[in-house]
Design a protein around this motif. Structure first.
Motif, PDB file in Angstrom:
ATOM      1  N   LEU A  15       6.829 -97.093 -34.053  1.00 52.69           N
ATOM      2  CA  LEU A  15       7.151 -96.509 -32.680  1.00 52.69           C
ATOM      3  C   LEU A  15       5.912 -96.080 -32.247  1.00 52.69           C
ATOM      4  N   GLN A  16       5.388 -96.703 -31.206  1.00 52.36           N
ATOM      5  CA  GLN A  16       3.829 -96.281 -30.537  1.00 52.36           C
ATOM      6  C   GLN A  16       4.225 -95.130 -29.359  1.00 52.36           C
ATOM      7  N   MET A  17       4.086 -94.008 -29.499  1.00 54.22           N
ATOM      8  CA  MET A  17       4.254 -93.091 -28.377  1.00 54.22           C
ATOM      9  C   MET A  17       2.883 -92.570 -27.862  1.00 54.22           C
ATOM     10  N   VAL A  18       3.105 -92.648 -26.594  1.00 50.30           N
ATOM     11  CA  VAL A  18       1.721 -92.245 -25.587  1.00 50.30           C
ATOM     12  C   VAL A  18       2.324 -91.237 -24.714  1.00 50.30           C
ATOM     13  N   SER A  19       1.344 -90.511 -24.245  1.00 51.15           N
ATOM     14  CA  SER A  19       1.473 -89.533 -22.920  1.00 51.15           C
ATOM     15  C   SER A  19       2.696 -88.562 -23.444  1.00 51.15           C
ATOM     16  N   LEU A  20       2.763 -88.185 -24.580  1.00 47.68           N
ATOM     17  CA  LEU A  20       3.584 -87.186 -25.223  1.00 47.68           C
ATOM     18  C   LEU A  20       3.592 -85.855 -24.626  1.00 47.68           C
ATOM     19  N   SER A  21       4.824 -85.269 -24.451  1.00 44.58           N
ATOM     20  CA  SER A  21       4.736 -83.804 -24.135  1.00 44.58           C
ATOM     21  C   SER A  21       5.270 -82.827 -25.006  1.00 44.58           C
ATOM     22  N   PRO A  22       5.076 -81.662 -24.955  1.00 45.46           N
ATOM     23  CA  PRO A  22       5.736 -80.621 -25.660  1.00 45.46           C
ATOM     24  C   PRO A  22       6.984 -80.888 -25.992  1.00 45.46           C
ATOM     25  N   GLU A  23       7.800 -81.132 -25.142  1.00 45.39           N
ATOM     26  CA  GLU A  23       9.388 -81.418 -25.300  1.00 45.39           C
ATOM     27  C   GLU A  23       9.865 -82.120 -25.988  1.00 45.39           C
ATOM     28  N   GLU A  24       8.793 -83.118 -26.446  1.00 46.33           N
ATOM     29  CA  GLU A  24       9.211 -84.279 -27.481  1.00 46.33           C
ATOM     30  C   GLU A  24       8.766 -83.856 -28.830  1.00 46.33           C
ATOM     31  N   THR A  25       8.539 -82.646 -28.930  1.00 42.15           N
ATOM     32  CA  THR A  25       8.480 -82.193 -30.439  1.00 42.15           C
ATOM     33  C   THR A  25       9.845 -82.188 -31.200  1.00 42.15           C
ATOM     34  N   ALA A  26       9.845 -83.094 -32.264  1.00 41.28           N
ATOM     35  CA  ALA A  26      11.127 -83.345 -32.883  1.00 41.28           C
ATOM     36  C   ALA A  26      10.691 -83.880 -34.193  1.00 41.28           C
ATOM     37  N   VAL A  27      11.935 -84.085 -35.053  1.00 40.09           N
ATOM     38  CA  VAL A  27      11.971 -84.534 -36.257  1.00 40.09           C
ATOM     39  C   VAL A  27      12.236 -86.129 -35.736  1.00 40.09           C
ATOM     40  N   TYR A  28      11.612 -87.017 -36.321  1.00 45.85           N
ATOM     41  CA  TYR A  28      11.985 -88.435 -35.685  1.00 45.85           C
ATOM     42  C   TYR A  28      12.244 -89.291 -36.947  1.00 45.85           C
ATOM     43  N   TYR A  29      13.584 -89.669 -36.596  1.00 43.34           N
ATOM     44  CA  TYR A  29      14.305 -90.272 -37.954  1.00 43.34           C
ATOM     45  C   TYR A  29      14.395 -91.930 -37.559  1.00 43.34           C
ATOM     46  N   TYR A  64      24.658 -97.065 -37.195  1.00 48.60           N
ATOM     47  CA  TYR A  64      23.559 -97.109 -38.154  1.00 48.60           C
ATOM     48  C   TYR A  64      24.128 -96.729 -39.508  1.00 48.60           C
ATOM     49  N   ASP A  65      23.911 -97.622 -40.659  1.00 50.37           N
ATOM     50  CA  ASP A  65      24.114 -97.169 -41.838  1.00 50.37           C
ATOM     51  C   ASP A  65      23.144 -96.581 -42.930  1.00 50.37           C
ATOM     52  N   TYR A  66      21.973 -96.539 -42.361  1.00 49.55           N
ATOM     53  CA  TYR A  66      20.864 -96.101 -43.056  1.00 49.55           C
ATOM     54  C   TYR A  66      19.718 -95.381 -42.400  1.00 49.55           C
ATOM     55  N   TRP A  67      19.574 -94.313 -43.063  1.00 53.69           N
ATOM     56  CA  TRP A  67      18.559 -93.209 -42.488  1.00 53.69           C
ATOM     57  C   TRP A  67      17.598 -92.814 -43.240  1.00 53.69           C
ATOM     58  N   GLY A  68      16.283 -92.437 -42.692  1.00 49.73           N
ATOM     59  CA  GLY A  68      15.287 -92.097 -43.327  1.00 49.73           C
ATOM     60  C   GLY A  68      15.361 -90.443 -43.378  1.00 49.73           C
ATOM     61  N   GLN A  69      14.278 -89.850 -44.075  1.00 51.61           N
ATOM     62  CA  GLN A  69      14.494 -88.424 -43.897  1.00 51.61           C
ATOM     63  C   GLN A  69      14.001 -87.510 -42.874  1.00 51.61           C
ATOM     64  N   GLY A  70      13.262 -88.359 -41.984  1.00 48.96           N
ATOM     65  CA  GLY A  70      12.584 -87.948 -40.909  1.00 48.96           C
ATOM     66  C   GLY A  70      11.087 -87.659 -41.170  1.00 48.96           C
ATOM     67  N   THR A  71      10.443 -87.584 -39.913  1.00 50.73           N
ATOM     68  CA  THR A  71       8.869 -87.300 -40.010  1.00 50.73           C
ATOM     69  C   THR A  71       8.666 -86.480 -38.540  1.00 50.73           C
ATOM     70  N   LYS A  72       8.092 -85.309 -38.956  1.00 51.95           N
ATOM     71  CA  LYS A  72       7.874 -84.222 -37.874  1.00 51.95           C
ATOM     72  C   LYS A  72       6.857 -84.801 -36.962  1.00 51.95           C
ATOM     73  N   VAL A  73       7.109 -84.584 -35.664  1.00 55.53           N
ATOM     74  CA  VAL A  73       6.015 -84.762 -34.717  1.00 55.53           C
ATOM     75  C   VAL A  73       6.010 -83.634 -33.822  1.00 55.53           C
ATOM     76  N   THR A  74       4.844 -82.904 -33.977  1.00 54.95           N
ATOM     77  CA  THR A  74       4.569 -81.599 -33.147  1.00 54.95           C
ATOM     78  C   THR A  74       3.559 -81.933 -31.945  1.00 54.95           C
ATOM     79  N   VAL A  75       3.908 -81.998 -30.665  1.00 50.29           N
ATOM     80  CA  VAL A  75       3.153 -81.943 -29.600  1.00 50.29           C
ATOM     81  C   VAL A  75       2.973 -80.603 -29.052  1.00 50.29           C
ATOM     82  N   TYR A  76       1.483 -80.023 -28.982  1.00 47.55           N
ATOM     83  CA  TYR A  76       0.940 -78.756 -28.463  1.00 47.55           C
ATOM     84  C   TYR A  76       0.332 -78.898 -27.296  1.00 47.55           C
ATOM     85  N   SER A  77       0.481 -77.934 -26.521  1.00 48.67           N
ATOM     86  CA  SER A  77      -0.249 -78.017 -25.274  1.00 48.67           C
ATOM     87  C   SER A  77      -1.416 -77.085 -25.400  1.00 48.67           C
TER      88      SER A  77
END
Length: 127
Positions: free
Chosen positions: A83-97, A114-127
């Protein structure tokens, strides 16, 4: 045992870009549908984007909030999705699964499918 391993999360300044990736391992089959969900602090998990492969065709789906800014891609044979993410905003801070399923999911946004899930990766967008 199937495992989904995410990578690429981290810190990014508002307006910046980040790429997260996921790879499925431990399965004897390839995934047909793979997607991304996110859960922000205090909020429910929400659909972000997904990709589906079927007989040479590829379909994608996006949450309206990320259309035009996020791009989902992957390789069916390797059961990988990014997942390529651009123009990220602080509101999009989340754990991405990362989520995956060996089946053709006609609707890619419901997480219950969905049957299978990852543990998640944290994305932090700071202003």
């Amino acid at each position: 045992q199937v495992q989904l391993v995410e990578s690429g999360g981290g810190f990014v300044q508002a307006g910046g870009s980040l790429r997260v990736s996921c790879e499925a391992s431990g399965s004897t089959f390839t995934m047909t549908t793979m997607g991304w969900f996110r859960q922000a602090p205090g909020k429910e998990r929400e659909f972000v984007a997904a990709i589906r492969w079927n007989q040479g065709d590829t379909a994608t789906d996006y949450n309206d909030a990320v259309k035009g800014r996020f791009t989902v891609s992957g390789e069916s044979a390797k059961s990988t999705v990014s997942l390529q993410m651009v123009s990220l905003s602080p509101e999009e801070t989340a754990v991405y699964y990362c989520a995956a399923d060996r089946r053709f999911l006609p609707y890619m946004s419901p997480d219950r499918l969905y049957d299978y899930w990852g543990q998640g990766t944290k994305v932090t967008v700071y202003s």
